[in-house]
Scaffold this motif. Structure first.
Motif, PDB file in Angstrom:
ATOM      1  N   ALA A   1       0.849  -1.191   0.000  1.00  0.00           N
ATOM      2  CA  ALA A   1       0.000   0.000   0.000  1.00  0.00           C
ATOM      3  C   ALA A   1       0.884   1.240   0.000  1.00  0.00           C
ATOM      4  O   ALA A   1       1.991   1.239   0.556  1.00  0.00           O
ATOM      5  CB  ALA A   1      -0.926  -0.001   1.213  1.00  0.00           C
ATOM      6  N   ILE A   2       0.402   2.298  -0.614  1.00  0.00           N
ATOM      7  CA  ILE A   2       1.169   3.540  -0.728  1.00  0.00           C
ATOM      8  C   ILE A   2       0.969   4.385   0.539  1.00  0.00           C
ATOM      9  O   ILE A   2      -0.165   4.755   0.871  1.00  0.00           O
ATOM     10  CB  ILE A   2       0.716   4.343  -1.959  1.00  0.00           C
ATOM     11  N   PRO A   3       2.039   4.706   1.245  1.00  0.00           N
ATOM     12  CA  PRO A   3       1.923   5.535   2.452  1.00  0.00           C
ATOM     13  C   PRO A   3       1.942   7.027   2.121  1.00  0.00           C
ATOM     14  O   PRO A   3       2.257   7.441   1.010  1.00  0.00           O
ATOM     15  CB  PRO A   3       3.167   5.128   3.249  1.00  0.00           C
ATOM     16  N   ASN A   4       1.633   7.834   3.124  1.00  0.00           N
ATOM     17  CA  ASN A   4       1.626   9.290   2.956  1.00  0.00           C
ATOM     18  C   ASN A   4       2.966   9.824   2.479  1.00  0.00           C
ATOM     19  O   ASN A   4       3.037  10.770   1.689  1.00  0.00           O
ATOM     20  CB  ASN A   4       1.276   9.975   4.284  1.00  0.00           C
ATOM     21  N   ARG A   5       4.035   9.217   2.978  1.00  0.00           N
ATOM     22  CA  ARG A   5       5.377   9.728   2.688  1.00  0.00           C
ATOM     23  C   ARG A   5       5.616   9.857   1.185  1.00  0.00           C
ATOM     24  O   ARG A   5       6.197  10.863   0.731  1.00  0.00           O
ATOM     25  CB  ARG A   5       6.415   8.790   3.314  1.00  0.00           C
ATOM     26  N   GLU A   6       5.190   8.876   0.424  1.00  0.00           N
ATOM     27  CA  GLU A   6       5.446   8.917  -1.016  1.00  0.00           C
ATOM     28  C   GLU A   6       4.607   9.991  -1.700  1.00  0.00           C
ATOM     29  O   GLU A   6       5.028  10.582  -2.704  1.00  0.00           O
ATOM     30  CB  GLU A   6       5.195   7.538  -1.612  1.00  0.00           C
ATOM     31  N   LEU A   7       3.430  10.255  -1.168  1.00  0.00           N
ATOM     32  CA  LEU A   7       2.610  11.328  -1.715  1.00  0.00           C
ATOM     33  C   LEU A   7       3.217  12.689  -1.388  1.00  0.00           C
ATOM     34  O   LEU A   7       3.142  13.620  -2.194  1.00  0.00           O
ATOM     35  CB  LEU A   7       1.189  11.227  -1.177  1.00  0.00           C
ATOM     36  N   ARG A   8       3.833  12.802  -0.218  1.00  0.00           N
ATOM     37  CA  ARG A   8       4.514  14.057   0.121  1.00  0.00           C
ATOM     38  C   ARG A   8       5.692  14.305  -0.828  1.00  0.00           C
ATOM     39  O   ARG A   8       5.963  15.441  -1.214  1.00  0.00           O
ATOM     40  CB  ARG A   8       5.013  14.010   1.572  1.00  0.00           C
ATOM     41  N   ASP A   9       6.363  13.223  -1.194  1.00  0.00           N
ATOM     42  CA  ASP A   9       7.460  13.363  -2.161  1.00  0.00           C
ATOM     43  C   ASP A   9       6.936  13.913  -3.492  1.00  0.00           C
ATOM     44  O   ASP A   9       7.592  14.734  -4.145  1.00  0.00           O
ATOM     45  CB  ASP A   9       8.145  12.015  -2.391  1.00  0.00           C
ATOM     46  N   LEU A  10       5.750  13.455  -3.884  1.00  0.00           N
ATOM     47  CA  LEU A  10       5.165  13.937  -5.136  1.00  0.00           C
ATOM     48  C   LEU A  10       4.793  15.417  -5.030  1.00  0.00           C
ATOM     49  O   LEU A  10       4.952  16.175  -5.998  1.00  0.00           O
ATOM     50  CB  LEU A  10       3.935  13.102  -5.505  1.00  0.00           C
ATOM     51  N   LEU A  11       4.317  15.825  -3.869  1.00  0.00           N
ATOM     52  CA  LEU A  11       4.029  17.250  -3.680  1.00  0.00           C
ATOM     53  C   LEU A  11       5.299  18.078  -3.856  1.00  0.00           C
ATOM     54  O   LEU A  11       5.275  19.156  -4.457  1.00  0.00           O
ATOM     55  CB  LEU A  11       3.439  17.493  -2.292  1.00  0.00           C
ATOM     56  N   GLY A  12       6.413  17.563  -3.319  1.00  0.00           N
ATOM     57  CA  GLY A  12       7.684  18.260  -3.501  1.00  0.00           C
ATOM     58  C   GLY A  12       8.067  18.343  -4.969  1.00  0.00           C
ATOM     59  O   GLY A  12       8.578  19.371  -5.431  1.00  0.00           O
ATOM     60  N   ALA A  13       7.798  17.276  -5.712  1.00  0.00           N
ATOM     61  CA  ALA A  13       8.105  17.278  -7.147  1.00  0.00           C
ATOM     62  C   ALA A  13       7.227  18.286  -7.884  1.00  0.00           C
ATOM     63  O   ALA A  13       7.681  18.961  -8.814  1.00  0.00           O
ATOM     64  CB  ALA A  13       7.896  15.882  -7.720  1.00  0.00           C
ATOM     65  N   ARG A  14       5.973  18.396  -7.459  1.00  0.00           N
ATOM     66  CA  ARG A  14       5.086  19.365  -8.116  1.00  0.00           C
ATOM     67  C   ARG A  14       5.613  20.789  -7.925  1.00  0.00           C
ATOM     68  O   ARG A  14       5.578  21.607  -8.853  1.00  0.00           O
ATOM     69  CB  ARG A  14       3.668  19.247  -7.559  1.00  0.00           C
ATOM     70  N   VAL A  15       6.105  21.064  -6.715  1.00  0.00           N
ATOM     71  CA  VAL A  15       6.674  22.389  -6.453  1.00  0.00           C
ATOM     72  C   VAL A  15       7.975  22.577  -7.239  1.00  0.00           C
ATOM     73  O   VAL A  15       8.202  23.627  -7.849  1.00  0.00           O
ATOM     74  CB  VAL A  15       6.935  22.563  -4.942  1.00  0.00           C
ATOM     75  N   HIS A  16       8.807  21.549  -7.251  1.00  0.00           N
ATOM     76  CA  HIS A  16      10.101  21.657  -7.934  1.00  0.00           C
ATOM     77  C   HIS A  16       9.923  21.911  -9.429  1.00  0.00           C
ATOM     78  O   HIS A  16      10.624  22.760 -10.002  1.00  0.00           O
ATOM     79  CB  HIS A  16      10.899  20.367  -7.725  1.00  0.00           C
ATOM     80  N   PHE A  17       9.010  21.196 -10.056  1.00  0.00           N
ATOM     81  CA  PHE A  17       8.814  21.338 -11.501  1.00  0.00           C
ATOM     82  C   PHE A  17       7.763  22.397 -11.841  1.00  0.00           C
ATOM     83  O   PHE A  17       7.439  22.583 -13.013  1.00  0.00           O
ATOM     84  CB  PHE A  17       8.401  19.990 -12.107  1.00  0.00           C
TER      85      PHE A  17
END
Length: 230
Positions: A145-161
């Protein structure tokens, strides 16, 4: 006798007048046609060219429309791999699959960027409406199952890009907290069930309309665990 001669002479004069009148009319017609016929032929030629052009344009539209439909159907058929086949892919192959599905649905500037130093992004591109997107792809075993941590990483990627839309695609499922986190932060969470729909022809846009749904109730999760374990 003299009257008959006068009548005959009058008829002769009328016949000559009619002859001269007819000749004059014919001469005028010839002169008029000689000056007008180039314009008449020009109008006819323009009409013929216009008709041929319209016919070619219409044929081209029909052919292009048929070709576009055929290519779309071919793309859908090419993407219809079973989820079992998807499970057997490498991480890179899965990212290429997701990128291909994005292109199939009209996304542009799609490119795979996953790998070392990817800054949390696996696929970048633009949605059909022009918005930029960043996609994270996780080919995990269905039991995970996908935990919150990996979704937070995606939020960081959205900000970065500086992306407008963030999409998380996985072959597994999201935990309840991570699913809630995705909805709260505007992340499109494509779990295994939605991936199956997308893989079989549903559009990326339609997945956004059912974001946060599809993982079922408690009984569904029980069946999931029986099928995949974990």
């Amino acid at each position: 006798m003299a009257g008959r001669r006068r009548g005959k002479a009058a008829r002769g004069r009328r016949a000559r007048q009619l002859s001269w009148g007819g000749a004059a009319a014919l001469l005028l017609a010839v002169v008029f046609w000689a000056s007008v016929w180039p314009y008449v032929l020009g109008v006819v030629a323009v009409g013929v060219v216009a008709a041929i052009t319209w016919r070619l344009w219409r044929t081209d539209r029909l052919l292009r429309g048929g070709d576009r439909l055929w290519r779309q159907e071919e793309a859908v058929q090419a993407g219809r791999r079973t989820l079992t086949q998807v499970d057997a892919m490498t991480g890179t192959e899965f990212e290429e699959l997701v990128a291909g599905l994005c292109r199939r649905d009209g996304c542009t500037e799609v490119r795979r960027v996953g790998g070392a130093g990817d800054n949390g992004a696996d696929v970048l591109g633009r949605l059909p409406d022009g918005r930029t997107m960043v996609v994270q792809c996780k080919r995990y075993a269905p039991s995970r199952a996908i935990p919150n941590r990996e979704l937070r990483d995606l939020l960081g990627a959205r900000v970065h890009f500086r992306a407008d839309v963030a999409v998380f695609v996985t072959t597994s499922r999201f935990t309840r907290p991570s699913e809630k986190f995705a909805l709260e932060h505007g992340i499109l969470a494509v779990h295994r069930d939605l991936l199956g729909l997308w893989n079989n022809g549903a559009s990326l846009k339609s997945l956004g309309e059912v974001n946060g749904r599809g993982q079922g109730d408690a009984r569904h999760r029980v069946r999931w665990k029986k099928a995949y374990g974990g």
